[in-house]
Scaffold this motif. Structure first.
Motif, PDB file in Angstrom:
ATOM      1  N   GLY A 166      -1.981   5.417  -5.114  1.00  0.00           N
ATOM      2  CA  GLY A 166      -2.327   5.413  -6.533  1.00  0.00           C
ATOM      3  C   GLY A 166      -2.080   4.101  -7.237  1.00  0.00           C
ATOM      4  N   ALA A 167      -1.358   3.196  -6.602  1.00  0.00           N
ATOM      5  CA  ALA A 167      -1.064   1.905  -7.231  1.00  0.00           C
ATOM      6  C   ALA A 167      -2.293   1.002  -7.190  1.00  0.00           C
ATOM      7  N   PRO A 168      -2.398   0.025  -8.121  1.00  0.00           N
ATOM      8  CA  PRO A 168      -3.496  -0.934  -8.079  1.00  0.00           C
ATOM      9  C   PRO A 168      -3.426  -1.731  -6.776  1.00  0.00           C
ATOM     10  N   PRO A 169      -4.524  -2.222  -6.233  1.00  0.00           N
ATOM     11  CA  PRO A 169      -5.857  -2.123  -6.833  1.00  0.00           C
ATOM     12  C   PRO A 169      -6.628  -0.857  -6.455  1.00  0.00           C
ATOM     13  N   GLU A 170      -6.150  -0.097  -5.487  1.00  0.00           N
ATOM     14  CA  GLU A 170      -6.919   1.043  -5.005  1.00  0.00           C
ATOM     15  C   GLU A 170      -6.981   2.173  -6.038  1.00  0.00           C
ATOM     16  N   ARG A 171      -5.808   2.588  -6.532  1.00  0.00           N
ATOM     17  CA  ARG A 171      -5.722   3.696  -7.486  1.00  0.00           C
ATOM     18  C   ARG A 171      -6.556   4.892  -7.010  1.00  0.00           C
ATOM     19  N   LYS A 172      -6.382   5.202  -5.742  1.00  0.00           N
ATOM     20  CA  LYS A 172      -7.173   6.258  -5.112  1.00  0.00           C
ATOM     21  C   LYS A 172      -6.860   7.614  -5.724  1.00  0.00           C
ATOM     22  N   PHE A 173      -7.879   8.283  -6.220  1.00  0.00           N
ATOM     23  CA  PHE A 173      -7.840   9.630  -6.786  1.00  0.00           C
ATOM     24  C   PHE A 173      -7.028   9.734  -8.073  1.00  0.00           C
ATOM     25  N   VAL A 174      -6.597   8.620  -8.635  1.00  0.00           N
ATOM     26  CA  VAL A 174      -5.863   8.678  -9.905  1.00  0.00           C
ATOM     27  C   VAL A 174      -6.763   9.225 -11.005  1.00  0.00           C
ATOM     28  N   LYS A 175      -7.977   8.736 -11.051  1.00  0.00           N
ATOM     29  CA  LYS A 175      -8.937   9.199 -12.057  1.00  0.00           C
ATOM     30  C   LYS A 175      -9.216  10.691 -11.888  1.00  0.00           C
ATOM     31  N   GLU A 176      -9.349  11.127 -10.644  1.00  0.00           N
ATOM     32  CA  GLU A 176      -9.650  12.536 -10.385  1.00  0.00           C
ATOM     33  C   GLU A 176      -8.485  13.432 -10.813  1.00  0.00           C
TER      34      GLU A 176
END
Length: 341
Positions: free
Chosen positions: A239-249
Motif C-alpha cells: 500500500g505504500a507509494p509508489p505502488e499503493r496497490k488496492f488502496v483506492k479499492e
C-alpha cells in the motif's frame, strides 16, 4: 557457433512445465487432466486436502502428485509454490511454468501460443489469454464470472489470473508466490514481477475454459467477501507509494459499503429524509455499468448481471475488509474464504 555444435531448440514438451492445483474438483479435475496430459513431459498436481480421489485420478494419468501438509492453512499461492519448487528441483531444464486451476481445462493450442510469445521476446515475463466460462447460461452468477474473465485489454497488463505462463527464472528471482496471500495472489505476484522490470502480456487467444459452478447467492456473497479480504491484505503489503496497490479499492469499498449507507440511514430523521437520496447512487452505478458493458458488445443478460453485481458487491467486500483487520488484530493466520461449497 556453427550448426554442428549448436544446442537444439527446446521443444514444447520439455520447455514448458505445468503446475495444476485443486481441492475436491471432481469431474472438473478430470477434464483438466485430460486437456494437458501428453502435451508436455512435466506435470505436477498439487492437492489441498481433497477427499474425492483427486490424487489417485492424477496419479493414474501419470501425473506427479504433491499433497500439501494439512497442518498448515491451504492457499492457492502455497499450492502453486509447492508445484513450482518440485519442478525446479526435479526438472531444472524447464524454462516456462504454466499454472492452471483444477476447475479449468486448457484450450488446444494455448501452450504453443504462450510459449511462442515468450520465445520471441525476452522482455516478456508472463503471458495470459482469455478465460471462458463453461456454462454461463446455467446461472446469473456464472454469467458474472464470464464477463469478469473478458474484462480487460490485449497487450501489456498490470496483472493476470491463475491460468498464466511465467518464466521459471523470474519466478525464482521473486521467490515465487507469497504463501500468506490467500486471495489476489496473482495480482501480488504480478506486482513484484513488474518491479523487477518484467512485462506482463495478454494475447488475443483463449487460454482456458472455467467451470465456476456458482448457483447460489451465498456463493456470490462469499466470493465478493474474499475479494474485499484480498484488497485489505495486499494493500497492507504493497500500500505504500509508489505502488499503493488496492488502496483506492479499500477506500472506495469502505465508503460505499459502510460509511455512506450507514450515514444515510442514521441521518434520515435529522435530515428529513434527504440523506436517503445518497442511496440513489447504487441504482445509478448499476445502470451506468450495464450500459457501458453493453457498449463493449456483451449481451443484455450478461450486462445486467454484471451491472447489478458491481453495484452491490461493496457490501460483502466491506465484510471481507473488516474480517482481515479483525484477524490482524488477533494475530490469526489467514484462512481461505470458501465459496464453492
Amino acid at each position: 557457433m556453427n550448426q554442428a555444435t549448436r544446442s537444439p531448440t527446446p521443444t514444447l514438451r520439455t520447455q514448458v512445465g505445468i503446475v495444476l492445483i485443486g481441492r475436491n474438483e471432481g469431474d472438473r479435475l478430470l477434464r483438466c487432466l485430460d486437456s494437458i496430459v501428453g502435451q508436455v513431459e512435466t506435470i505436477v498436481y498439487v492437492d489441498s486436502g481433497s477427499s474425492d480421489g483427486s490424487c489417485a485420478a492424477a496419479a493414474a494419468r501419470g501425473v506427479q502428485v504433491v499433497e500439501l501438509d494439512r497442518r498448515r492453512p491451504f492457499s492457492a499461492a502455497r499450492a502453486r509454490n509447492a508445484g513450482f519448487r518440485w519442478i525446479s528441483q526435479h526438472h531444472p531444464e524447464v524454462a516456462y511454468i504454466q499454472f492452471i486451476d483444477g476447475d479449468c481445462e486448457v484450450v488446444t493450442g494455448w501452450l504453443e501460443a504462450a510459449a511462442a510469445e515468450l520465445n520471441q521476446d525476452a522482455g516478456i515475463t508472463a503471458v495470459c489469454g482469455w478465460r471462458r466460462e463453461r456454462y454461463p447460461e446455467r446461472s446469473v452468477f456464472n454469467r458474472i464470472c464470464d464477463v469478469e474473465w473478458h474484462w480487460g485489454n490485449v497487450g501489456e497488463v498490470g496483472q493476470f489470473g491463475g491460468d498464466v505462463m511465467i518464466r521459471a527464472n523470474m519466478l525464482q528471482a521473486v521467490n515465487g508466490y507469497n504463501d500468506n496471500v490467500i486471495a489476489a495472489e496473482d495480482d501480488e505476484l504480478g506486482l513484484r514481477l513488474r518491479q523487477l522490470g518484467g512485462q506482463l502480456m495478454r494475447i488475443d487467444y483463449d487460454s482456458t475454459i472455467h467451470d465456476a459452478n456458482i448457483t447460489k447467492i451465498s456463493q456470490w456473497w462469499n466470493r465478493a467477501k474474499r475479494c474485499g479480504y484480498a484488497y485489505a491484505l495486499v494493500s497492507s503489503i504493497h500500500g505504500a507509494p509508489p505502488e499503493r496497490k488496492f488502496v483506492k479499492e479499500v477506500r472506495r469499498t469502505m465508503l460505499w459499503g459502510a460509511i455512506v449507507p450507514l450515514s444515510s440511514i442514521l441521518l434520515a430523521i435529522p435530515s428529513q429524509g434527504l440523506s436517503l437520496l445518497l442511496l440513489l447512487r447504487y441504482p445509478l452505478v448499476m445502470g451506468r455499468t450495464i450500459l457501458y458493458t453493453r457498449e463493449r458488445d456483451f449481451g443484455w443478460a450478461d450486462s445486467i448481471a454484471w451491472g447489478i453485481s458491481c453495484g452491490l458487491s461493496s457490501f460483502p467486500e466491506v465484510l471481507g475488509i473488516i474480517k482481515f483487520h479483525r484477524n490482524q488484530q488477533r494475530q490469526q493466520q489467514h484462512q481461505i474464504i470458501e465459496y464453492k461449497g
